[in-house]
Design a protein around this motif. Structure first.
Motif, PDB file in Angstrom:
ATOM      1  N   ALA A 198       0.834  -1.219   0.000  1.00 60.10           N
ATOM      2  CA  ALA A 198       0.000   0.000   0.000  1.00 60.10           C
ATOM      3  C   ALA A 198       0.862   1.260   0.000  1.00 60.10           C
ATOM      4  O   ALA A 198       0.325   2.366   0.073  1.00 60.10           O
ATOM      5  CB  ALA A 198      -0.914  -0.005   1.221  1.00 60.10           C
ATOM      6  N   GLY A 199       2.174   1.088  -0.032  1.00 56.48           N
ATOM      7  CA  GLY A 199       3.058   2.255  -0.059  1.00 56.48           C
ATOM      8  C   GLY A 199       3.185   2.929   1.294  1.00 56.48           C
ATOM      9  O   GLY A 199       3.700   4.047   1.395  1.00 56.48           O
TER      10      GLY A 199
ATOM     11  N   SER B 164      14.399  -4.033   1.030  1.00 55.44           N
ATOM     12  CA  SER B 164      14.883  -4.326  -0.322  1.00 55.44           C
ATOM     13  C   SER B 164      13.730  -4.934  -1.111  1.00 55.44           C
ATOM     14  O   SER B 164      12.702  -5.300  -0.551  1.00 55.44           O
ATOM     15  CB  SER B 164      16.082  -5.287  -0.287  1.00 55.44           C
ATOM     16  OG  SER B 164      15.689  -6.516   0.280  1.00 55.44           O
ATOM     17  N   GLY B 165      13.922  -4.996  -2.416  1.00 57.58           N
ATOM     18  CA  GLY B 165      12.840  -5.465  -3.287  1.00 57.58           C
ATOM     19  C   GLY B 165      12.047  -4.276  -3.800  1.00 57.58           C
ATOM     20  O   GLY B 165      12.305  -3.115  -3.425  1.00 57.58           O
ATOM     21  N   THR B 166      11.076  -4.572  -4.659  1.00 55.74           N
ATOM     22  CA  THR B 166      10.358  -3.506  -5.354  1.00 55.74           C
ATOM     23  C   THR B 166       8.861  -3.777  -5.339  1.00 55.74           C
ATOM     24  O   THR B 166       8.425  -4.912  -5.507  1.00 55.74           O
ATOM     25  CB  THR B 166      10.826  -3.442  -6.836  1.00 55.74           C
ATOM     26  OG1 THR B 166      12.251  -3.356  -6.839  1.00 55.74           O
ATOM     27  CG2 THR B 166      10.251  -2.232  -7.562  1.00 55.74           C
ATOM     28  N   VAL B 167       8.085  -2.691  -5.121  1.00 49.08           N
ATOM     29  CA  VAL B 167       6.625  -2.749  -5.284  1.00 49.08           C
ATOM     30  C   VAL B 167       6.287  -1.943  -6.526  1.00 49.08           C
ATOM     31  O   VAL B 167       6.757  -0.805  -6.691  1.00 49.08           O
ATOM     32  CB  VAL B 167       5.909  -2.157  -4.051  1.00 49.08           C
ATOM     33  CG1 VAL B 167       4.403  -2.064  -4.297  1.00 49.08           C
ATOM     34  CG2 VAL B 167       6.199  -2.997  -2.813  1.00 49.08           C
TER      35      VAL B 167
ATOM     36  N   VAL C  20       7.000   2.158  -7.080  1.00 47.29           N
ATOM     37  CA  VAL C  20       6.392   3.241  -6.305  1.00 47.29           C
ATOM     38  C   VAL C  20       7.397   3.886  -5.345  1.00 47.29           C
ATOM     39  O   VAL C  20       7.026   4.796  -4.600  1.00 47.29           O
ATOM     40  CB  VAL C  20       5.156   2.759  -5.504  1.00 47.29           C
ATOM     41  CG1 VAL C  20       4.126   2.162  -6.445  1.00 47.29           C
ATOM     42  CG2 VAL C  20       5.537   1.771  -4.420  1.00 47.29           C
ATOM     43  N   ARG C  21       8.622   3.416  -5.352  1.00 47.81           N
ATOM     44  CA  ARG C  21       9.610   4.002  -4.436  1.00 47.81           C
ATOM     45  C   ARG C  21       9.730   5.499  -4.714  1.00 47.81           C
ATOM     46  O   ARG C  21       9.883   5.907  -5.860  1.00 47.81           O
ATOM     47  CB  ARG C  21      10.974   3.311  -4.608  1.00 47.81           C
ATOM     48  CG  ARG C  21      11.930   3.619  -3.468  1.00 47.81           C
ATOM     49  CD  ARG C  21      13.145   2.733  -3.529  1.00 47.81           C
ATOM     50  NE  ARG C  21      12.936   1.396  -2.970  1.00 47.81           N
ATOM     51  CZ  ARG C  21      13.086   1.100  -1.683  1.00 47.81           C
ATOM     52  NH1 ARG C  21      13.431   2.025  -0.819  1.00 47.81           N
ATOM     53  NH2 ARG C  21      12.884  -0.136  -1.261  1.00 47.81           N
ATOM     54  N   GLY C  22       9.605   6.289  -3.679  1.00 53.86           N
ATOM     55  CA  GLY C  22       9.734   7.739  -3.824  1.00 53.86           C
ATOM     56  C   GLY C  22       8.423   8.451  -4.158  1.00 53.86           C
ATOM     57  O   GLY C  22       8.382   9.682  -4.157  1.00 53.86           O
TER      58      GLY C  22
ATOM     59  N   ARG D  62      -0.012  10.750  -4.486  1.00 57.72           N
ATOM     60  CA  ARG D  62       0.066   9.976  -5.738  1.00 57.72           C
ATOM     61  C   ARG D  62      -0.340   8.521  -5.490  1.00 57.72           C
ATOM     62  O   ARG D  62      -1.058   7.919  -6.296  1.00 57.72           O
ATOM     63  CB  ARG D  62       1.508  10.058  -6.278  1.00 57.72           C
ATOM     64  CG  ARG D  62       1.662   9.498  -7.651  1.00 57.72           C
ATOM     65  CD  ARG D  62       3.031   9.782  -8.188  1.00 57.72           C
ATOM     66  NE  ARG D  62       3.220   9.174  -9.493  1.00 57.72           N
ATOM     67  CZ  ARG D  62       4.389   8.968 -10.048  1.00 57.72           C
ATOM     68  NH1 ARG D  62       5.503   9.326  -9.423  1.00 57.72           N
ATOM     69  NH2 ARG D  62       4.476   8.405 -11.227  1.00 57.72           N
ATOM     70  N   ILE D  63       0.105   7.989  -4.363  1.00 54.52           N
ATOM     71  CA  ILE D  63      -0.266   6.605  -4.024  1.00 54.52           C
ATOM     72  C   ILE D  63      -1.761   6.516  -3.734  1.00 54.52           C
ATOM     73  O   ILE D  63      -2.448   5.605  -4.215  1.00 54.52           O
ATOM     74  CB  ILE D  63       0.573   6.099  -2.828  1.00 54.52           C
ATOM     75  CG1 ILE D  63       2.002   5.859  -3.302  1.00 54.52           C
ATOM     76  CG2 ILE D  63      -0.030   4.838  -2.210  1.00 54.52           C
ATOM     77  CD1 ILE D  63       2.969   5.470  -2.252  1.00 54.52           C
TER      78      ILE D  63
END
Ligand SMILES: Nc1ncnc2c1ncn2[C@@H]1O[C@H](COP(=O)(O)OP(=O)(O)OP(=O)(O)O)[C@@H](O)[C@H]1O
Length: 277
Positions: free
Chosen positions: A49-50, A56-59, A66-68, A73-74
């Motif tokens: 859900a941000g 580590s790893g990526t959503v 969604v990093r950053g 925006r989320i």
């Protein structure tokens, strides 16, 4: 919207809680996130859900990391319904649901007619229209739960992420909510403890065990006798209910295996004679 987790790791106070989860929820799917207490469901959901940055790893949402991303925006993509959502006790129910419009409003503009129409529609979908003007603090636990779901719907997200949204609801509202989630065009990822409800309403299930993905797939592939024993430590079988719908039947919790013959007797837990001082 497609939600993707790529090797997501998240730790609390140095202890790994989510241990390298890779999974995907396809656009429009209703996916149940299952697992015993403490298996990492809420933690993974918050990463997706941000609300938490993975160690580590990526959503990804529709393939984009969604990093950053900022909260606004989320919040235009994803609505999150927490296990125990709070709200200011002085607000009315419609005001709480109206908070779902925040990502679309500038700081200086109050709700307009379009916002009010969205809020009214959301209240109607959860059956709370009659309580719109009631003070928040006067609601029961189940009514608050439904109001939080209405707030999430008013956010008009592309995906709904919900953490045990049925836990305060009576049987009728539980079934209504599951029908709403299964029927909505949005992507849904929902944490559930009721395995029969999950089997009946979810397209697919993700099963967490000690922070790792133990299984994922259609309910019949995930809720096997072996997984129920291994992950939930229950003696249970997938069995259709009296109406022929997917369900799980429990014989009981799994008992530890008896010690082999000749093993030393277990040490008693309590003493009948108090310790001498
Ligand atoms: N902020 C935190 N600080 C310390 N420990 C945490 C934190 N968040 C989660 N944990 C620990 O991580 C583990 C997983 O917690 P999480 O809430 O994700 O589990 P869950 O599967 O949602 O559990 P439940 O079914 O009981 O709600 C638990 O042991 C919990 O105590």
């Amino acid at each position: 919207m497609r939600i993707t987790a790529e090797d997501v790791v998240w730790s609390a106070a140095g202890t790994p809680v989510v241990r390298g989860v890779s999974a995907e929820v396809a656009p429009g799917e209703t996916v149940g996130l299952l697992g015993p207490n403490g298996s990492g469901k809420s933690s993974l959901l918050r990463c997706l859900a941000g609300l938490r940055a993975p160690d580590s790893g990526t959503v990804r949402y529709d393939g984009e990391s969604v990093r950053g991303w900022d909260a606004r925006r989320i919040a235009r993509r994803v609505a999150f319904v927490a296990q125990e959502g709070g709200a200011d006790g002085e607000l009315r129910v419609a005001d709480v649901v109206g908070l779902g419009r925040t990502p679309y409003r500038s700081r200086w503009r109050g709700p307009d007619a379009a916002d009010r129409a969205v809020v009214d529609a959301a209240l109607d979908r959860v059956g709370l229209t009659a309580l719109a003007g009631r003070p928040w603090k006067a609601l029961s636990g189940g009514e608050r739960q439904r109001a939080h779901i209405a707030r999430a719907l008013a956010q008009q997200p592309r995906a709904l992420l919900l953490d045990e949204p049925t836990n305060h609801l009576d049987v009728r509202h539980r079934l209504e909510l599951m029908e709403l989630l299964a029927g909505t065009p949005q992507t849904v990822l929902v944490v559930l403890h009721d395995l029969s409800l999950a089997a009946r309403y979810c397209d697919r299930l993700l099963l967490l065990h000690r922070g790792r993905l133990a299984a994922c797939g259609p309910p019949a592939d995930v809720l096997t006798e072996e997984q129920l024993a291994e992950v939930f430590e229950v003696d249970a079988v997938p069995a259709p209910d009296a109406l022929g719908r997917p369900s799980v039947a429990y014989r009981g919790p799994l008992r530890p295996a008896p010690p082999p013959a000749g093993a030393p007797a277990p040490v008693p837990v309590s003493r009948s004679v108090p310790d001498e001082k």
